[in-house]
Design an enzyme around this catalytic site. Structure first.
Site, PDB file in Angstrom:
ATOM      1  N   ASP A  21      14.367   9.916  31.746  1.00  0.00           N
ATOM      2  CA  ASP A  21      14.897  10.399  33.031  1.00  0.00           C
ATOM      3  C   ASP A  21      15.997  11.445  32.857  1.00  0.00           C
ATOM      4  O   ASP A  21      16.597  11.882  33.823  1.00  0.00           O
ATOM      5  CB  ASP A  21      15.424   9.216  33.852  1.00  0.00           C
ATOM      6  CG  ASP A  21      16.584   8.521  33.170  1.00  0.00           C
ATOM      7  OD1 ASP A  21      16.940   8.915  32.029  1.00  0.00           O
ATOM      8  OD2 ASP A  21      17.158   7.594  33.769  1.00  0.00           O
ATOM      9  N   ARG A  80      38.291  27.437  38.236  1.00  0.00           N
ATOM     10  CA  ARG A  80      38.531  28.563  39.140  1.00  0.00           C
ATOM     11  C   ARG A  80      38.888  28.094  40.541  1.00  0.00           C
ATOM     12  O   ARG A  80      39.618  28.754  41.252  1.00  0.00           O
ATOM     13  CB  ARG A  80      37.302  29.483  39.178  1.00  0.00           C
ATOM     14  CG  ARG A  80      37.309  30.451  38.019  1.00  0.00           C
ATOM     15  CD  ARG A  80      36.264  31.513  38.170  1.00  0.00           C
ATOM     16  NE  ARG A  80      34.917  31.025  37.920  1.00  0.00           N
ATOM     17  CZ  ARG A  80      33.818  31.764  38.080  1.00  0.00           C
ATOM     18  NH1 ARG A  80      33.930  33.001  38.507  1.00  0.00           N
ATOM     19  NH2 ARG A  80      32.635  31.268  37.821  1.00  0.00           N
ATOM     20  N   LYS A 174      41.196  42.092  45.965  1.00  0.00           N
ATOM     21  CA  LYS A 174      39.787  41.694  46.054  1.00  0.00           C
ATOM     22  C   LYS A 174      39.648  40.579  47.083  1.00  0.00           C
ATOM     23  O   LYS A 174      40.488  39.674  47.133  1.00  0.00           O
ATOM     24  CB  LYS A 174      39.315  41.190  44.679  1.00  0.00           C
ATOM     25  CG  LYS A 174      37.869  40.736  44.637  1.00  0.00           C
ATOM     26  CD  LYS A 174      37.452  40.340  43.222  1.00  0.00           C
ATOM     27  CE  LYS A 174      37.813  38.913  42.891  1.00  0.00           C
ATOM     28  NZ  LYS A 174      37.422  38.515  41.538  1.00  0.00           N
ATOM     29  N   ASP A 202      40.804  40.687  32.639  1.00  0.00           N
ATOM     30  CA  ASP A 202      40.354  39.559  33.457  1.00  0.00           C
ATOM     31  C   ASP A 202      40.090  38.350  32.560  1.00  0.00           C
ATOM     32  O   ASP A 202      39.969  38.476  31.340  1.00  0.00           O
ATOM     33  CB  ASP A 202      39.091  39.939  34.241  1.00  0.00           C
ATOM     34  CG  ASP A 202      39.007  39.202  35.581  1.00  0.00           C
ATOM     35  OD1 ASP A 202      39.814  38.279  35.806  1.00  0.00           O
ATOM     36  OD2 ASP A 202      38.129  39.543  36.392  1.00  0.00           O
ATOM     37  N   THR A 207      29.417  36.933  37.181  1.00  0.00           N
ATOM     38  CA  THR A 207      28.314  37.773  37.675  1.00  0.00           C
ATOM     39  C   THR A 207      28.524  39.227  37.270  1.00  0.00           C
ATOM     40  O   THR A 207      27.612  40.038  37.381  1.00  0.00           O
ATOM     41  CB  THR A 207      28.236  37.738  39.207  1.00  0.00           C
ATOM     42  OG1 THR A 207      29.455  38.314  39.734  1.00  0.00           O
ATOM     43  CG2 THR A 207      28.080  36.332  39.739  1.00  0.00           C
ATOM     44  N   THR A 210      33.072  41.592  39.792  1.00  0.00           N
ATOM     45  CA  THR A 210      34.480  42.009  39.838  1.00  0.00           C
ATOM     46  C   THR A 210      34.698  43.253  38.973  1.00  0.00           C
ATOM     47  O   THR A 210      35.268  44.254  39.420  1.00  0.00           O
ATOM     48  CB  THR A 210      35.391  40.862  39.335  1.00  0.00           C
ATOM     49  OG1 THR A 210      35.206  39.739  40.190  1.00  0.00           O
ATOM     50  CG2 THR A 210      36.865  41.274  39.314  1.00  0.00           C
TER      51      THR A 210
HETATM   52  C1  R5P Z   1      38.703  35.579  39.756  1.00  0.00           C
HETATM   53  O1  R5P Z   1      37.974  35.586  40.687  1.00  0.00           O
HETATM   54  C2  R5P Z   1      38.443  35.622  38.304  1.00  0.00           C
HETATM   55  O2  R5P Z   1      39.648  35.958  37.680  1.00  0.00           O
HETATM   56  C3  R5P Z   1      37.381  36.611  37.859  1.00  0.00           C
HETATM   57  O3  R5P Z   1      37.710  37.892  38.337  1.00  0.00           O
HETATM   58  C4  R5P Z   1      36.050  36.224  38.383  1.00  0.00           C
HETATM   59  O4  R5P Z   1      35.809  34.888  38.162  1.00  0.00           O
HETATM   60  C5  R5P Z   1      34.940  37.053  37.790  1.00  0.00           C
HETATM   61  O5  R5P Z   1      33.745  36.670  38.365  1.00  0.00           O
HETATM   62  P1  R5P Z   1      32.592  37.687  38.594  1.00  0.00           P
HETATM   63  O6  R5P Z   1      32.247  38.299  37.280  1.00  0.00           O
HETATM   64  O7  R5P Z   1      31.467  36.849  39.149  1.00  0.00           O
HETATM   65  O8  R5P Z   1      33.044  38.702  39.600  1.00  0.00           O
END
Ligand code: R5P
Length: 282
Positions: A21, A80, A174, A202, A207, A210
């Protein structure tokens, strides 16, 4: 930590089988009684699955009576969401901190959490390491260089980079829609960047939205060069394609999440966390 008494276990040293399972069943073949166990267990990819595995692995370790278990989790997922944006949400940082703190782990080592406030939710000692100061060994900063935080959440991090490189800090704004954690509905830049070399700092490339949006905006505003320095190479979905299409000169990440070059945008540079981790363990 005494070297002789230490056993370092990587996730691949643990024998993991599954019931039909899907339930996980770890087995620890090593003799770890009275030893100081350092368990290196990446919680990516599949953070939810890996987290459950880790909880059972730690329980199995505990039952062999080690002196101490130190978990090394280079990329800590679920941190996050460090505040409630609207009623009805989960404070995932509190949940993961509680799970790990009560799992049987005695202490933990991690790197560049999204927001350091996450650490206050843990009731075990957490050694928080940062690779941001490594930026000085990767990037040459000239008179026209700026460090850029792509949002308000990364200001602290980008400020450390700016101070390390002795360059000005620029903060972008943002906005994300409340109902879609990954989407971006607003990105703004209010500073003059014509002719600048912009280093976007960052914690995560997930994804890639950002970084791609920030790079596009900086270019449109006249930045001559865009460099990205991000810690955790999550690269979910088509982040690789998105960043390859964006007008970015260099992408630098670390190996907190081990990645094959083919999983990353062409030419991505990888900074190793190995020496920092070794220093911390010693
Ligand atoms: C804030 O939102 C975090 O510091 C990053 O900027 C974010 O997690 C990046 O995520 P993604 O690549 O999806 O924009």
């Amino acid at each position: 930590m005494g070297q002789d008494n230490r056993v370092v276990l990587f996730s691949e040293h643990i024998e993991l089988t599954r019931f039909a399972d899907g339930e996980v069943r770890p087995y620890i073949p090593q003799d770890i009684a009275k030893k100081q166990v350092v368990l290196q267990y990446p919680l990516y990819p599949d953070p939810s699955e890996k987290l459950i595995e880790l909880l059972f692995v730690v329980d199995a370790l505990r039952r062999k009576h080690p002196q101490k278990i130190t978990a090394v989790i280079p990329y800590l997922p679920y941190v996050r969401q460090s505040r409630i944006h609207r009623e009805g949400e989960s404070l995932s940082v509190e949940v993961i901190a509680h799970l790990l703190s009560t799992s049987g782990i005695d202490s933990m080592i991690t790197f560049d959490v999204h927001n350091q406030s996450a650490l206050s939710f843990f009731s075990i000692p957490v050694v928080h390491l940062s690779v941001i100061p490594f930026i000085a060994s990767q990037v040459h900063a000239g008179k026209q260089t700026i460090a850029v935080s792509p949002d308000e959440g990364s200001v602290e991090r980008a400020k450390i980079a700016a101070d390390t490189l002795h360059v000005p800090l620029v903060v972008m704004e943002k906005g994300r829609p409340l109902d879609k954690g990954d989407a971006i509905n607003r990105m703004e830049l209010h500073e003059e960047v014509v002719g600048k070399t912009a280093i976007i700092v960052d914690d995560i490339i997930s994804t890639g939205g950002t970084i791609a949006r920030a790079a596009t905006l900086l270019r449109k505003a006249g930045a001559k060069k865009v460099i990205v320095f991000a810690v955790h190479a999550v690269f979910a979905g088509d982040a690789k394609g998105l960043l390859e299409k964006a007008d970015i000169d260099r992408v630098i990440v670390t190996d907190t999440i081990p990645r094959a070059a083919s999983d990353l945008p062409k030419g991505t540079e990888i900074v190793s966390i190995k020496s920092l981790l070794e220093q911390a363990l010693h």
